[in-house]
Design an enzyme around this catalytic site. Sequence first.
Site, mmCIF file in Angstrom:
data_model
loop_
_atom_site.group_PDB
_atom_site.id
_atom_site.type_symbol
_atom_site.label_atom_id
_atom_site.label_comp_id
_atom_site.label_asym_id
_atom_site.label_seq_id
_atom_site.Cartn_x
_atom_site.Cartn_y
_atom_site.Cartn_z
ATOM 1 N N CYS A 2 43.418 24.674 44.401
ATOM 2 C CA CYS A 2 43.309 23.218 44.433
ATOM 3 C C CYS A 2 43.288 22.738 45.887
ATOM 4 O O CYS A 2 44.064 23.210 46.712
ATOM 5 C CB CYS A 2 44.427 22.485 43.712
ATOM 6 S SG CYS A 2 44.481 22.858 41.961
ATOM 7 N N ARG A 28 38.944 26.455 47.554
ATOM 8 C CA ARG A 28 40.314 26.580 47.018
ATOM 9 C C ARG A 28 40.357 26.369 45.509
ATOM 10 O O ARG A 28 41.396 26.580 44.880
ATOM 11 C CB ARG A 28 41.218 25.539 47.677
ATOM 12 C CG ARG A 28 41.297 25.672 49.173
ATOM 13 C CD ARG A 28 42.126 24.548 49.749
ATOM 14 N NE ARG A 28 43.510 24.682 49.366
ATOM 15 C CZ ARG A 28 44.420 25.334 50.056
ATOM 16 N NH1 ARG A 28 44.087 25.933 51.166
ATOM 17 N NH2 ARG A 28 45.656 25.410 49.630
ATOM 18 N N TRP A 76 41.564 23.873 40.547
ATOM 19 C CA TRP A 76 41.544 25.200 39.924
ATOM 20 C C TRP A 76 42.549 25.097 38.780
ATOM 21 O O TRP A 76 43.753 24.967 39.011
ATOM 22 C CB TRP A 76 41.971 26.277 40.925
ATOM 23 C CG TRP A 76 41.813 27.666 40.403
ATOM 24 C CD1 TRP A 76 40.710 28.448 40.493
ATOM 25 C CD2 TRP A 76 42.805 28.444 39.715
ATOM 26 N NE1 TRP A 76 40.944 29.662 39.895
ATOM 27 C CE2 TRP A 76 42.220 29.687 39.401
ATOM 28 C CE3 TRP A 76 44.120 28.209 39.318
ATOM 29 C CZ2 TRP A 76 42.892 30.692 38.733
ATOM 30 C CZ3 TRP A 76 44.803 29.207 38.638
ATOM 31 C CH2 TRP A 76 44.185 30.435 38.364
ATOM 32 N N ASN A 102 48.651 19.603 43.988
ATOM 33 C CA ASN A 102 48.384 21.037 44.075
ATOM 34 C C ASN A 102 49.714 21.739 43.834
ATOM 35 O O ASN A 102 50.709 21.392 44.466
ATOM 36 C CB ASN A 102 47.829 21.356 45.479
ATOM 37 C CG ASN A 102 47.667 22.836 45.726
ATOM 38 O OD1 ASN A 102 47.678 23.636 44.802
ATOM 39 N ND2 ASN A 102 47.528 23.211 46.989
ATOM 40 N N GLY A 103 49.741 22.705 42.911
ATOM 41 C CA GLY A 103 50.994 23.404 42.622
ATOM 42 C C GLY A 103 51.262 23.386 41.125
ATOM 43 O O GLY A 103 50.353 23.117 40.328
ATOM 44 N N GLU A 489 39.367 48.386 47.441
ATOM 45 C CA GLU A 489 38.818 47.148 48.003
ATOM 46 C C GLU A 489 37.335 46.991 47.639
ATOM 47 O O GLU A 489 36.877 45.901 47.308
ATOM 48 C CB GLU A 489 39.047 47.135 49.532
ATOM 49 C CG GLU A 489 38.455 45.973 50.288
ATOM 50 C CD GLU A 489 38.936 44.590 49.825
ATOM 51 O OE1 GLU A 489 39.900 44.494 49.043
ATOM 52 O OE2 GLU A 489 38.290 43.603 50.226
ATOM 53 N N LYS A 493 35.753 43.950 45.471
ATOM 54 C CA LYS A 493 34.636 43.092 45.931
ATOM 55 C C LYS A 493 33.564 42.989 44.855
ATOM 56 O O LYS A 493 33.043 41.918 44.577
ATOM 57 C CB LYS A 493 33.979 43.633 47.214
ATOM 58 C CG LYS A 493 34.740 43.527 48.486
ATOM 59 C CD LYS A 493 34.895 42.115 49.021
ATOM 60 C CE LYS A 493 36.090 41.433 48.466
ATOM 61 N NZ LYS A 493 37.359 41.483 49.013
ATOM 62 N N GLU A 496 34.838 40.828 41.942
ATOM 63 C CA GLU A 496 35.011 39.420 42.296
ATOM 64 C C GLU A 496 33.705 38.642 42.292
ATOM 65 O O GLU A 496 33.644 37.537 41.778
ATOM 66 C CB GLU A 496 35.605 39.298 43.714
ATOM 67 C CG GLU A 496 37.070 39.583 43.817
ATOM 68 C CD GLU A 496 37.570 39.449 45.257
ATOM 69 O OE1 GLU A 496 38.564 38.775 45.482
ATOM 70 O OE2 GLU A 496 36.935 40.030 46.167
ATOM 71 N N HIS A 512 41.993 63.288 35.772
ATOM 72 C CA HIS A 512 43.087 62.927 34.856
ATOM 73 C C HIS A 512 42.744 61.700 34.019
ATOM 74 O O HIS A 512 43.634 60.942 33.644
ATOM 75 C CB HIS A 512 44.376 62.694 35.650
ATOM 76 C CG HIS A 512 44.788 63.897 36.433
ATOM 77 N ND1 HIS A 512 45.332 65.013 35.840
ATOM 78 C CD2 HIS A 512 44.688 64.183 37.763
ATOM 79 C CE1 HIS A 512 45.577 65.930 36.772
ATOM 80 N NE2 HIS A 512 45.182 65.446 37.948
ATOM 81 N N LYS A 616 40.319 30.695 46.696
ATOM 82 C CA LYS A 616 40.581 31.377 47.963
ATOM 83 C C LYS A 616 42.077 31.512 48.226
ATOM 84 O O LYS A 616 42.537 32.527 48.720
ATOM 85 C CB LYS A 616 39.916 30.566 49.084
ATOM 86 C CG LYS A 616 40.059 31.152 50.461
ATOM 87 C CD LYS A 616 39.081 32.261 50.652
ATOM 88 C CE LYS A 616 39.232 32.966 51.968
ATOM 89 N NZ LYS A 616 38.746 34.358 51.847
HETATM 90 C C1 G6P Z 1 43.036 35.278 46.512
HETATM 91 C C2 G6P Z 1 41.734 35.448 47.273
HETATM 92 C C3 G6P Z 1 41.653 36.855 47.838
HETATM 93 C C4 G6P Z 1 42.868 37.146 48.703
HETATM 94 C C5 G6P Z 1 44.166 36.906 47.953
HETATM 95 C C6 G6P Z 1 45.365 36.938 48.880
HETATM 96 O O1 G6P Z 1 43.018 36.070 45.387
HETATM 97 O O2 G6P Z 1 40.637 35.190 46.419
HETATM 98 O O3 G6P Z 1 40.482 36.972 48.621
HETATM 99 O O4 G6P Z 1 42.822 38.468 49.129
HETATM 100 O O5 G6P Z 1 44.153 35.602 47.350
HETATM 101 O O6 G6P Z 1 45.260 35.876 49.787
HETATM 102 P P1 G6P Z 1 45.926 35.825 51.199
HETATM 103 O O7 G6P Z 1 45.483 34.508 51.778
HETATM 104 O O8 G6P Z 1 47.405 35.876 50.986
HETATM 105 O O9 G6P Z 1 45.432 36.970 51.981
#
Ligand code: G6P
Length: 621
Positions: A2, A28, A76, A102-103, A489, A493, A496, A512, A616
């Site tokens: 948000c 956000r 969000w 927000n929250g 990672e 990606k 996501e 396994h 984000k």
């Molecule tokens: C969200 C974002 C990710 C990020 C994660 C942790 O899920 O979409 O890209 O890695 O938060 O965020 P931070 O700001 O704590 O690295």
Amino acid sequence: MCGISAYIGKENNAAEIVFNMLSRLEYRGYDSAGIAYVKEGKQDKIFVVKDKGMVEDVKKQYTPEHSDLCIGHTRWATHGESSKINAHPHLDCKQEIAVVHNGIIENYVSLKEILEEKGHKFISATDSEVLSHLIEEFYNKDDVLNLEEAIRQAIALLRGSYGIAVISSKEEKIVAARLGSPIIIGIGKDEDEYFISSDTNALLPYTNSTIPLNDGEIAILTKNDYKIINKDALPVQKKIEKILHDLQSAEKGEYAHYMLKEIFEQPRVINETMRGRLRLEEGIAKLGGVRMKKEEIRNINRIVFIACGTSLHAGMLGKYLMEEIARIPTEVEYASEFKYKFPVIDKGTLVIAISQSGETADTIASLREAKERGANTLGIVNVVGSTIAREAEKGVYVYAGPEIGVASTKAFTAQITALYLLSMYFGRIRNTISGFALRELVEEFARIPGKVSKILDDADVIKDIADEFYNYGDFLYLGRGYNFPIALEGALKLKEISYIHAEGYPAGEMKHGPIAMIDENFPTMAILVKDNVYNKIMSNVEEIKARHGRFIAIITEGDEEVKKILKGDDKNKVISVPKTHPLFYPFLTVVPLQLFAYFCALKLGRNVDKPRNLAKSVTVE
Ligand code: G6P
């Protein structure tokens, strides 16, 4: 999670300013958006424009008119689906008060019941709507109009987290408050206009003078003044902080997407994070922000990394580095688990919170838990002045600059740069690495940005491979040792931004379980660079081939052995990366995986920068 923005001041297009700010905060959250404003000369009514969808779609429903104060929100969804009714701002019964939030208000059910008994009518399914009704309860009591006082009394009853901005049609002011969700005040150049934002990116086009609110603080903004008070209504003196990055660094320029721009920024970002810290002449790494005495560093008996998402993967790599270079036993914990598992902490435990935004609710909560249990704490953070940057006792900033793409890329390489530096720094002080070995590492480290550039120059090779593989529904990502976190990672990606199911696995575990899934419809991405586990992963690749599984292998350039396996085979593909010291391959293996995910998502027509359901900054637990 948000985004909140607000404007009050000399410009009479407050609503447009707020919409512009919201579009810069949209990463956000982006399932619905809305604004509330008071028209110039019509102080007695609040106008609201809100709906499901992205900021630019909602903006189309707004007819420009003069307004000199406005609040806005991009959502969000947590409580209540994404819909017009659930979109913020939320109004009170008399439609005199508008709130953006927000929250999460954790006790909203009981508050709602009490308010309903008192006759308040709720129309949304959100937790946030209790705020407007609760403030209404305390507003205009005894005929005294004082929005900040009503808010102060209302928030004292809340449990959970909030960043809020509130207006009333009866007073020409905006009041903001924070507990756990960021609120930053922007001060206009001539101190005749004020802004509110969830982060500095939205403020950049207007001002670089900011005041981040601390938990428990309330800001009252009028057209030509501002005041900050604490929960006891006492004034708080705060210093104005300058935003250091410029507007251009938060724009996407000639690139089709922020994510692509951010991938291509990585050589520069690694360089900036190293700058002044990697001392080539002396063959050492130095980190000023760590502010620990040598004795303290020698006394660390355990490190615990806490983080979420991509930052957690950086921490997983950090564990390998800390154990090999600095010989410190290290654990990595999901921040969302750490706080609730009664962590064992002692004075020798160093808890390192890794976060791009510095605002991830779980990471903040765990950091606070660690502090309460007496740990030493250190933050590895990108956003200057963020909550984690301020609350961790020691800190290392990474210099990635604003990261707008929801899927993190350059922040990851900047974080791991900091982790290499930190483990080299600790290793040297603890005498766990020889001067000779350290110099060798330092020299190779300095060459990494150039090697990453080389991979980026050949991005088209990866695009061609993605164009061939994007249609699969599943992927297995294998890596071992330093490249296991990179496999995780890379899979993250792909999930996501392309929504292709992908699983990251330590290659040795393939037999396994995951091998059962392998067939011609289940391809594997194998990280097969020349390091100490090369032969082991080569066997995995053979095993996949024997089961008719297709694979893409990330190999060290000039690797003839792999080429022999692939001879006469155009089903399987390789992506070559430059040769480096085995320790540094993660920098070179993660970049092709970022590009592969990007090109798959592009081919599938996904919204690369704003993938569905994600945000984000996850500012709720
Ligand atoms: C969200 C974002 C990710 C990020 C994660 C942790 O899920 O979409 O890209 O890695 O938060 O965020 P931070 O700001 O704590 O690295």
